[in-house]
Scaffold this active site. Sequence first.
Site, PDB file in Angstrom:
ATOM      1  N   TYR A  30      20.321 -37.862   5.104  1.00 28.40           N
ATOM      2  CA  TYR A  30      21.412 -39.126   4.839  1.00 28.40           C
ATOM      3  C   TYR A  30      21.573 -39.618   6.187  1.00 28.40           C
ATOM      4  O   TYR A  30      23.586 -40.309   5.582  1.00 28.40           O
ATOM      5  CB  TYR A  30      22.155 -40.146   3.874  1.00 28.40           C
ATOM      6  CG  TYR A  30      20.852 -39.234   2.236  1.00 28.40           C
ATOM      7  CD1 TYR A  30      20.397 -40.293   1.647  1.00 28.40           C
ATOM      8  CD2 TYR A  30      22.199 -38.308   1.647  1.00 28.40           C
ATOM      9  CE1 TYR A  30      19.607 -39.750   0.185  1.00 28.40           C
ATOM     10  CE2 TYR A  30      21.926 -38.208   0.374  1.00 28.40           C
ATOM     11  CZ  TYR A  30      20.163 -39.123   0.063  1.00 28.40           C
ATOM     12  OH  TYR A  30      20.253 -37.964  -1.514  1.00 28.40           O
TER      13      TYR A  30
ATOM     14  N   CYS B  54      30.648 -43.098  -2.168  1.00 25.73           N
ATOM     15  CA  CYS B  54      30.920 -44.245  -2.654  1.00 25.73           C
ATOM     16  C   CYS B  54      31.121 -44.708  -3.808  1.00 25.73           C
ATOM     17  O   CYS B  54      30.900 -46.817  -3.723  1.00 25.73           O
ATOM     18  CB  CYS B  54      30.157 -45.400  -1.592  1.00 25.73           C
ATOM     19  SG  CYS B  54      28.311 -45.577  -1.894  1.00 25.73           S
TER      20      CYS B  54
ATOM     21  N   ASN C   4      26.718 -41.056  12.732  1.00 29.65           N
ATOM     22  CA  ASN C   4      28.143 -41.022  12.203  1.00 29.65           C
ATOM     23  C   ASN C   4      28.951 -39.974  11.625  1.00 29.65           C
ATOM     24  O   ASN C   4      29.631 -39.349  13.357  1.00 29.65           O
ATOM     25  CB  ASN C   4      28.132 -42.437  11.815  1.00 29.65           C
ATOM     26  CG  ASN C   4      30.072 -42.988  10.763  1.00 29.65           C
ATOM     27  OD1 ASN C   4      30.301 -42.687  11.642  1.00 29.65           O
ATOM     28  ND2 ASN C   4      30.530 -42.731  10.122  1.00 29.65           N
TER      29      ASN C   4
ATOM     30  N   GLU D  94      35.868 -44.964  -2.195  1.00 25.00           N
ATOM     31  CA  GLU D  94      34.770 -44.266  -1.133  1.00 25.00           C
ATOM     32  C   GLU D  94      35.782 -43.034  -1.551  1.00 25.00           C
ATOM     33  O   GLU D  94      36.931 -42.953  -1.311  1.00 25.00           O
ATOM     34  CB  GLU D  94      35.356 -44.249   0.133  1.00 25.00           C
ATOM     35  CG  GLU D  94      34.082 -44.139   0.888  1.00 25.00           C
ATOM     36  CD  GLU D  94      33.195 -44.523   1.157  1.00 25.00           C
ATOM     37  OE1 GLU D  94      31.817 -44.209   1.704  1.00 25.00           O
ATOM     38  OE2 GLU D  94      32.813 -45.852   1.112  1.00 25.00           O
TER      39      GLU D  94
ATOM     40  N   ASP E 172      25.938 -37.851   1.999  1.00 24.67           N
ATOM     41  CA  ASP E 172      26.135 -39.278   2.288  1.00 24.67           C
ATOM     42  C   ASP E 172      25.852 -40.207   1.587  1.00 24.67           C
ATOM     43  O   ASP E 172      24.763 -40.940   1.600  1.00 24.67           O
ATOM     44  CB  ASP E 172      26.977 -39.653   3.317  1.00 24.67           C
ATOM     45  CG  ASP E 172      27.805 -40.537   3.651  1.00 24.67           C
ATOM     46  OD1 ASP E 172      28.087 -41.995   2.327  1.00 24.67           O
ATOM     47  OD2 ASP E 172      27.698 -41.560   4.847  1.00 24.67           O
TER      48      ASP E 172
END
Length: 366
Positions: A218, A324, A223, A358, A299
């Site tokens: 993912y 999250c 990032n 988070e 993630d």
Amino acid sequence: MTPEHLPTEQYEAQLAEKVVRLQSMMAPFSDLVPEVFRSPVSHYRMRAEFRIWHDGDDLYHIIFDQQTKSRIRVDSFPAASELINQLMTAMIAGVRNNPILRHKLFQIDYLTTLRNQAVVSLLYHKKLDDEWRQQAEALRDALRAQNLNVHLIGRATKTKIALDQDYIDERLPIAGKEMIYRQVENSFTQPNAAMNIQMLEWALDVTKGSKGDLLELYCGNGNFSLALARNFDRVLATEIAKPSVAAAQYNIAANHIDNVQIIRMAAEEFTQAMNGVREFNRLQGIDLKSYQCETIFVDPPRSGLDSETEKMVQAYPRILYISCNPETLCKNLETLSQTHKVERLALFDQFPYTHHMECGVLLTAK
């Protein structure tokens, strides 16, 4: 809290409550005290979406109350970047008295960077034509004359008109190195830039001195993959969304990174490929067996890891998990803690003044 008022005086108390709550949830798996990363108390959101309400000659931004579903007028939004607040005022002023731009406009989405670039998307329940484009270009030029660095996009069913471009390039200082991230409108990006910097620096810290390669599931626009590349020999990353993969490939080139490989496939498919269950044309030319992945980074979406991916990640000596949704993290830990122990635990206050938390955990094989 209301959309136009943040209880900044309560910031410390709400953060302390989250720390206690996370420790309680993690108690079956770890007695670690979370490393706590604070958000700016206001203007922390780099993106926001609002419905547009037409009220006679007037129109304005609204959001819906999550409990009562009643609409709430929003003329300013201190949770969002200062640029979004400027644009909210300027967009309403520019659209209100323009019949072509306001007709059947039902939503405006804002995406901004720390360097005050913006993409604004106008969503319509009508067909967009050349007349719309001309009026939108005039609005864009008027906004730029106000020193607003903005790109406009029109969206309707099966239609997308980008007047210039549909992306902005964010620059983040990550552990002494500036990273460039292309962010495409209508694709996922981390909403709180200050928190994203802290998450990336924490991930770099916990993977210092790593051996071998990194596998990421993912990966979005790259990032984490790109920031973490400096700590590993090679990085292999998967992502399913085409725009995110394209942005990730751009980001690899823009940051002059030569040890990251992005594959467009779902985590579930990649699990099948790694286990030799089936072959994929997309993997031609990529020798999965040549990778010595000692660390896996996940993630996942709010739903957490599915059971097959749980089994897969247990095969790796180290698991770095950004969550999250701590509830699904804890559900996953019921399985992962059978083979791994929690070495590091962090709380990231991504959305202050809300229930949302988070968090990050580093797990090492027992």
